[in-house]
Design an enzyme around this catalytic site. Structure first.
Site, PDB file in Angstrom:
ATOM      1  N   ALA A 177       0.803  -1.226   0.000  1.00 59.51           N
ATOM      2  CA  ALA A 177       0.000   0.000   0.000  1.00 59.51           C
ATOM      3  C   ALA A 177       0.834   1.272   0.000  1.00 59.51           C
ATOM      4  CB  ALA A 177      -0.938  -0.022   1.214  1.00 59.51           C
ATOM      5  N   ARG A 178       1.950   1.276   0.716  1.00 57.58           N
ATOM      6  CA  ARG A 178       2.729   2.500   0.874  1.00 57.58           C
ATOM      7  C   ARG A 178       3.596   2.824  -0.335  1.00 57.58           C
ATOM      8  NH1 ARG A 178       6.422  -0.076   5.693  1.00 57.58           N
ATOM      9  NH2 ARG A 178       7.577  -1.620   4.483  1.00 57.58           N
ATOM     10  N   GLU A 390      11.618  -3.165  -8.673  1.00 57.46           N
ATOM     11  CA  GLU A 390      11.638  -2.222  -7.558  1.00 57.46           C
ATOM     12  C   GLU A 390      12.080  -0.860  -8.098  1.00 57.46           C
ATOM     13  OE1 GLU A 390      10.933  -2.774  -4.338  1.00 57.46           O
ATOM     14  OE2 GLU A 390      10.988  -4.954  -4.075  1.00 57.46           O
TER      15      GLU A 390
END
Length: 435
Positions: A177-178, A390
């Protein structure tokens, strides 16, 4: 393309607290984020840290360890005498700056100022709906199930000449979520596909004529909304814990809940419901995973999956299976690594910042992960290429990436995806493992 209305951004722990005077909003006032140099001895550093409370942010602990420290623990931490730099002097200030509402008005969906700030969940939905309406003959809105709280795992299905039914490219954003940066990156790639095809870009037309794209920008909507209203650093979904557990320990880690390899390594996930990497009581017992897995299996049993990418932040990595064991290598590793090296080089050469991405099998490059999406979509979904990417950065900001980095991050990823998608069927993969 029809006008798109952006509502004011409903985010921020501190800003949200001002709008909604609730006692449960986490402000992070006075919290600091430190990067500790480990010099190749992370165990020794962790031993020194064992007497204080902190939250670990990053995974590349062999070289450095990024930790979040509360005000009461800052003094004891500094007394340890470790070699560190400060990433966030006061995390509240960084969150407020990141989440500051912008003055917005009606605009077209291809107005790139969308990528100058972060947006709320409803506006993300509207943005994708408008993208679909701008490309009506070659797209459809899709759902990959529902979240625990009943939110739609919405997305778009795009195709080219000859209609749908070709091998799939599947993108997942905002798994954690973050990790806000992932959604606008996935949206930017979607925008480039739509506008490129509409405007006659030869490369984009060839890609959409060859592959169907299934793009789900927010696969963890409950957690994402929670980061905008209550706790900016929330990671998991919002599912209650098992009966008998502490009922305040909410959430499962969606990227530890996939069926394949779910229980393969005790170091790859946590059995503690309070942990950031809690894997759940059973494989795919998170409703989000159930819906996502259903789509994976449908694509597998239909046209097949050519490429899967799970988008995350941060650290700048391109990671392939397997994650659950450091020394387990898939037979396709050669071609995955060759492709990742080209993507990394393309991103670096396209970026003014010379952004560098490290690549390799997840378990060897970072740390063990069980029940992770790329392993599952490769092993169960039979994806030919399967990665975690990432995104920026490598540690100046971590999860709280300032808005001015959204557009350059998205632009460099589009260049990387063009390179990757263009070479998926190239002959230089011959001899690099079975397709």
């Amino acid at each position: 393309m029809r006008p798109f209305f952006l509502s004011p951004l409903l985010v921020s722990l501190a800003v949200g607290a001002a709008i909604l005077p609730r006692s449960d909003v986490v402000s992070y006032d006075g919290f600091k984020v430190f990067r500790i140099n480990t010099y190749g001895h992370p165990s020794a550093i962790k031993e020194k840290l064992s007497g204080i409370s902190f939250e670990q942010w990053n995974g590349d602990i062999y070289n450095h360890l990024d930790i979040l420290v509360s005000p009461s623990q800052i003094g004891p931490f500094e007394e340890l005498g470790l070699d560190f730099q400060v990433m966030h002097e006061n995390l509240r200030d960084s969150v407020v700056a990141e989440s500051e509402p912008r003055s917005v008005s009606k605009r077209q969906v291809d107005d790139l100022s969308w990528y100058d700030s972060y947006h709320n969940y409803e506006d993300h939905i509207q943005y994708f709906n408008d993208l679909q309406e701008s490309f009506p003959n070659n797209s459809e809105t899709i759902s990959s199930g529902k979240s625990y709280q009943g939110r739609n795992l919405y997305g778009l299905h795009l195709w080219g000449a000859g209609g749908p039914g070709k091998p799939a490219v599947l993108y997942h954003g905002n798994v954690h979520a973050r990790e806000w940066i992932t959604s606008p990156v996935v949206e930017y790639i979607t925008l480039q596909l739509v506008t490129g095809y509409t405007n006659g870009d030869n490369l984009v037309r060839s890609l959409l004529d060859q592959y169907d794209f299934y793009i789900i920008p927010i696969v963890n909507p409950d957690g994402f909304v929670y980061t905008q209203t209550t706790d900016r650093l929330w990671r998991k979904n919002r599912q209650p814990p098992p009966s008998g557990a502490n009922q305040s320990q909410i959430g499962r880690d969606i990227n530890r809940n996939w069926e394949f390899g779910w229980d393969a390594n005790p170091q790859g996930a946590s059995t503690n419901p309070g942990s950031q990497t809690y894997k759940g009581e059973a494989p795919s017992d998170a409703p989000e995973n159930q819906g996502l897995d259903k789509l994976v299996r449908q694509l597998r049993d239909g046209p097949g999956i050519k490429l899967f990418i799970d988008w995350h932040s941060y650290g700048q990595y391109i990671l392939s299976p397997f994650g659950y064991k450091e020394t387990l290598y898939a037979p396709e590793l050669g071609k995955w690594t060759k492709a990742a090296s080209i993507v990394s080089e393309t991103i670096r050469d396209s970026s003014d910042a010379r952004t560098t991405f490290t690549f390799g099998p997840s378990g060897a490059v970072l740390y063990p992960t069980t029940g992770a999406a790329p392993d599952h979509v490769y092993s169960i979904g039979r994806a030919e290429f399967s990665y975690t990417i990432e995104l920026r950065d490598t540690g100046n900001f971590g999860f709280v990436l300032p808005p001015e980095y959204i557009r350059p991050t998205a632009e460099e990823q589009w260049e990387g995806q063009k390179a990757l998608l263009s070479l998926l069927d190239e002959e230089f993969f011959d001899g690099e493992g079975p397709a």
